[in-house]
Structures are given as C-alpha cells and as structure tokens.
Design a protein around this motif. Structure first.
Motif, PDB file in Angstrom:
ATOM      1  N   UNK A   4       0.823  -1.202   0.000  1.00 13.45           N
ATOM      2  CA  UNK A   4       0.000   0.000   0.000  1.00 13.45           C
ATOM      3  C   UNK A   4       0.858   1.254   0.000  1.00 13.45           C
ATOM      4  N   UNK A   5       1.909   1.256   0.795  1.00 11.16           N
ATOM      5  CA  UNK A   5       2.789   2.416   0.807  1.00 11.16           C
ATOM      6  C   UNK A   5       3.582   2.514  -0.486  1.00 11.16           C
ATOM      7  N   UNK A   6       3.847   1.365  -1.085  1.00 13.24           N
ATOM      8  CA  UNK A   6       4.520   1.342  -2.385  1.00 13.24           C
ATOM      9  C   UNK A   6       3.671   2.066  -3.428  1.00 13.24           C
ATOM     10  N   UNK A 176      -1.868 -10.037   0.230  1.00 10.64           N
ATOM     11  CA  UNK A 176      -3.181 -10.660   0.292  1.00 10.64           C
ATOM     12  C   UNK A 176      -4.310  -9.680   0.040  1.00 10.64           C
ATOM     13  N   UNK A 177      -4.165  -8.447   0.580  1.00 10.81           N
ATOM     14  CA  UNK A 177      -5.264  -7.486   0.494  1.00 10.81           C
ATOM     15  C   UNK A 177      -4.724  -6.067   0.399  1.00 10.81           C
ATOM     16  N   UNK A 411      -4.936 -11.597  -3.655  1.00 11.74           N
ATOM     17  CA  UNK A 411      -4.823 -12.997  -4.076  1.00 11.74           C
ATOM     18  C   UNK A 411      -5.722 -13.264  -5.275  1.00 11.74           C
ATOM     19  N   UNK A 412      -6.931 -12.746  -5.221  1.00 14.49           N
ATOM     20  CA  UNK A 412      -7.897 -13.008  -6.286  1.00 14.49           C
ATOM     21  C   UNK A 412      -7.486 -12.358  -7.602  1.00 14.49           C
ATOM     22  N   UNK A 465      -9.004  -2.976  10.925  1.00 12.99           N
ATOM     23  CA  UNK A 465     -10.220  -2.799  10.130  1.00 12.99           C
ATOM     24  C   UNK A 465      -9.984  -1.983   8.866  1.00 12.99           C
ATOM     25  N   UNK A 466      -9.145  -0.949   8.977  1.00  9.83           N
ATOM     26  CA  UNK A 466      -8.877  -0.089   7.822  1.00  9.83           C
ATOM     27  C   UNK A 466      -7.530  -0.353   7.170  1.00  9.83           C
ATOM     28  N   UNK A 467      -6.665  -1.080   7.846  1.00 12.12           N
ATOM     29  CA  UNK A 467      -5.359  -1.385   7.293  1.00 12.12           C
ATOM     30  C   UNK A 467      -4.337  -0.304   7.578  1.00 12.12           C
TER      31      UNK A 467
END
Length: 542
Positions: A4-6, A176-177, A411-412, A465-467
């Motif tokens: 996410x930071x990437x 993963x997410x 993943x999906x 919850x928010x990551x």
C-alpha cells in the motif's frame, strides 16, 4: 512487502503527503505501562552484539546452550507474556540440542566462524526441514512441513547458527489485500511494535523486526519484495539490509516475485548485519540469478566497517523528504548535516519523481510472478492446498478465521493475472527493469557514490479494520524495483517512535553502503532499546 505504501510512494500526491501525529501531540503513559526496568535492565544479553556473544562463549562465561536458553526464556517472558509482542510464531523444539552440538564442537576446537552458536530467528516463509512449519502466516498452509531446507537455511546451519524459531509476518508477505494490516496473519495474530505497543511494526517482516528490537534473539532474517525488510527495520529501530537481488538464493522461500524477492539480515547494529550477510551468500543451482553474484560477493563483509567510509564521498539525498512532518524532516536534516561532518559531499536529487510512472507496472509484474511462483512452490509441498486457486477457496470456506478483518482481493486479482508469456507481463517487466537505468543514470549524472532518504515515517497505529495508513515517507520502492542493495538504520526517534535512514547504491555494492551506514551509526548511536510503552491518549484529546 509494504504494497500500500509502495502504491502511494509512486503517486504524485503520496510522495510528500503526511498523515503524521499533530505537532503538539504527546504520549501519555498510563498507569499500567511496563517500565524498562521490568523488561530490559535485568536481561543479561540486552543490546549485546554477535562479537560480544562470541567473546562470552570463547571465555567460557557462557555457552551456546546457555545463551539459547536465555533467549528462549526472554521470548516466553516478553513475547508470550508481559507485553505480548507476538513476534515469534513458532519455536524450534531442537534449538537447545543444536546449541549443545555447537558447544561440543567448540570444546574440540572446531569453530565454524562468527555465527558459530549464535541464536537466530527466521521469517515463517522460509523452509526449514525440521519440526517447524512453513506457512507464510496463512492457515491455508498450516501443517506444511518442508522436506528440504531453503538454501540460506543450509548456509545458516553450515555456519553453526542456532535457529531459535520462526517469526510472524504480514500474511502472504503482505500480498493478500489492499487493506491489510502489517504484522497480522491468520495463523500468528498481530505482532506489536516494542516501542509503543499499539503502533505498527510495519511489514511484512514484522516479527523479525520486533523480535530483534526487543532482544529476543541475536539477529534475524526477513524477506523483501518491496520494503519488507527495510520498512519494519525502520519502524522497530534496527538495521536492515535488502541485498542485491541474486546475492542470496531464494530457493525454498515462499515467493512473490522472481524479479524483486530477496532475503536479508535484520540486526541491532551494522556489524551484526554484515556478519550474517557474510554467511548467507552463495551460488545456488536452484536459483539461476545467483550465478550473477559469482566474483561479486566478498567472503567477509565486516572488513568494510570503517568509520571514515564517508570521507570524500558524494551522496545524493532525496529532495522530496525535506518537506512533510516537521519532526521527521528535522531528523532528516540532522542526518544530512552529520554526513557533511563525516566528510561527505551532499547533493539534493529527485529520484522518487523519476520513479512515479513505474509503480503500476511493478504491481502487474508482482501479480503475474506471484501466481506463477506460488503455484510452482505449492505443487512440491505437502500442504493441503496445491495452488493459488485452492488457497483462495480455503480462505472463503474458513472466512471467520482466515479473513476476520480484511479479505483477499490481491490474491484473487493475482489468480486472474496473465501468464509470464503474455504481452501484458512482458511490457510491464520492461518498464520495471527501466528503474535500473533511471537510478544508474541519475547516479552517473551527479557523480554519486550512493543515494539516501527517509526509509519510512512515524509508525502508524495498528488498525485491523482499515489497514495500514501511509505517512508520506517511503524510500523502499526504487531499490526494490531495481533489485539494488538498500540498508536502513536508526536516524532518531519522535514521540519514542523510531525513524530510519536509507542508503542505496548500485548492484552488488553492499560493501559501500555497509561502510557508509557504519560510519553514520558510530557517529550518532541512535539505536536505543524499546520501552514497551502502552499508548493511552494524545494531549490533543483524540
């Protein structure tokens, strides 16, 4: 990998936007705060170095077995009780027996080297052919027992190291997410930051970073695709080195990307990191890219530990980090001044601006390579899932335990990614590999010996919850995409939370950046042991 930071670090806004703590904020310790006296002072091995541990064993004051027992007791006290860092996902039931064997060898004069008898923790995505599992923190892989050690684990055993256990990580190395929380895995739960327990340890090598910082081991191994060694090292106030891709073998490590993956040492000081790196290198027939390291890997990286290494050198400092959270910027400016004091010539450069266009292409490459690499890995294991599709299905069937806080959209999307023969993948790979030319051209143009920047900003609160929340400072992506070496070490602290300084250079220039990092470290001594503070509130009333 801090994906996410990437993504944020390669966007126009994310380069300089800060979501830091308000300027007037201050941490209020609550009445239940665990004092440093309880957890640090009584521990005989607190902040001890590998060379000091060797001296204790050489003198007979301690043995490998006694040191191993002390670390195992420390893990029980700090990781499982006390502050409950939750950084170790599994202990090695054979650790004491291995230590006793190393002691027996020492008694007959057989010393394998500087790692002989030294207790080490390794990340739980690295195969060990013993009684421990290899799961990447995923319940889907629970029970996966490797039949063969990873190449770097073989090197560890040959060097006489004692594997204490495996560390927790961001599940699937944070792949993963898009809403993942660093340091959380379905198998291991949430790892904490030992400086302030509700703050993120970053990831994905969260457990390795937290355990080293908390003195649960002498040193640890993490893995990185995009910041997974360096970001948690910054957030946990330690030294982390992401080597040139190909310097260390990846065989036997659960993969994300053959283009960017590497393991790396994580320690409390530069000398320990150089010591561990020295025993992990080697050409592996199972990992073709390691052939590129022939003749480029010194047998002993500790010989580059020189306090005068920066004298007469020309260092580029990333300009965008001169704005943002005022506390982080102040640390950065102080570091720049210290480099000047140590004899370096400093030049402002704008590397991140040049790298913006590559971020999306890199994610495409990672998805394609993750699907291909993971399917190949799982096919050879005794895991209950044999490919990525089955991992996804397992998680859906067991959603309440496998995905209670965030899901598996990464993943999906990876499972639907094109194969490695597709035009989409090939074009994205060309763009990612162009990062090498961007960096080398910039260094040549400015006649630079290395490039430096703020590794990562102030660790954000843990938020299942928010990551993860971004903070505007992220230097890990350029060296990760280029496959170039990158070392981070403590630059100072804000509100008792550590912030790291990064130094990168060209391929196989580990000796250079180790020397520069050592010179800065010895001149500043920013590393301090964590206090295991419990967050209560901010003075602003939040």
């Amino acid at each position: 990998m801090n994906r996410r930071n990437f993504i944020k670090s390669t966007s126009t806004v994310g380069l300089i936007t800060t979501l830091g703590i308000p300027a007037g904020a201050a941490i209020i310790a609550n009445n239940e705060e665990e004092s440093s006296d309880d957890f640090n002072n009584p521990f005989q091995l607190n902040e001890i170095s590998i060379s000091e541990l060797q001296e204790l064993m050489k003198s007979g004051k301690q043995s490998s077995r006694s040191l191993t027992k002390m670390y195992l007791d420390r893990i029980e006290k700090i990781d499982k009780k006390g502050p409950k860092l939750n950084s170790v996902i599994e202990l090695n039931p054979d650790a004491l027996a291995i230590a006793s064997k190393m002691d027996a060898e020492r008694e007959i004069g057989k010393i394998r080297g500087l790692m002989h008898g030294i207790p080490v923790l390794i990340k739980d995505n690295i195969n060990t052919a013993d009684k421990m599992q290899t799961t990447a923190g995923s319940l889907a892989l629970a029970g996966n027992m490797a039949s063969e050690d990873a190449f770097i684990v073989k090197k560890l055993r040959e060097a006489g190291a004692v594997i204490l256990g495996k560390t927790n990580l961001s599940e699937w190395a944070n792949f993963r997410s898009s809403r993942s929380c660093s340091g959380w895995s379905s198998r291991g739960g949430q790892t904490k930051n030992p400086f302030i327990l509700d703050r993120s340890p970053s990831g994905s090598s969260s457990g390795s970073g937290s355990s080293v910082s908390a003195n649960l081991c002498a040193i640890a191994i993490g893995t990185e695709t995009n910041g997974s060694v360096t970001a948690p090292s910054s957030s946990n106030g330690i030294v982390g080195l992401k080597p040139t891709v190909g310097l260390l073998s990846r065989s036997g490590i659960i993969p994300i990307s053959k283009t960017q993956d590497t393991a790396g040492p994580m320690g409390r000081n530069v000398a320990d990191v150089a010591t561990l790196l020295s025993v992990l290198t080697g050409v592996d027939s199972e990992d073709e890219i390691t052939k590129n390291s022939q003749g480029k890997a010194p047998q002993d990286y500790t010989k580059y530990l020189q306090t005068g290494a920066l004298k007469g050198k020309r260092i580029g400092f990333e300009k965008s980090f001169l704005s943002g959270h005022e506390g982080v910027v102040a640390l950065y400016k102080n570091a720049i001044e210290k480099f000047k004091e140590l004899g370096a010539e400093v030049v402002e450069i704008e590397l991140l601006k040049e790298m913006r266009v590559i971020g999306a292409a890199s994610f495409t490459v990672l998805q394609c390579e993750f699907k291909d690499g993971l399917n190949a890995y799982l096919e050879k294991t005794n895991a209950k899932v044999k490919n990525l599709t089955e991992v996804i299905a397992y998680n859906k069937t067991n959603e309440s335990t496998a995905m209670p806080y965030f899901k598996q959209e990464t993943l999906e999307s990876s499972d639907k990614a094109p194969d490695l023969n597709s035009t989409v993948y090939k074009e994205a790979l060309v763009k990612v590999l162009s990062s090498r030319k961007i960096i080398t051209d910039l260094m040549a143009k400015n006649q630079l010996d290395a490039i430096a920047g703020t590794t990562y900003g102030i660790p954000s609160p843990i938020d299942l919850f928010n990551g993860d929340a971004g903070n505007g400072f992220y230097f890990c992506s350029p060296p990760a995409m280029a496959g170039f070496p990158h070392i981070t070490l403590p630059m100072g602290k804000i509100y008792e939370l550590p912030v790291g300084l990064s130094i990168m250079a060209g391929a196989y220039e580990e000796p250079k950046i180790i020397g520069f990092a050592y010179a800065f470290e010895q001149a500043t001594k920013h590393r301090t042991a964590p206090k295991f503070l419990k967050f209560s509130n901010f003075s602003s009333g939040i």
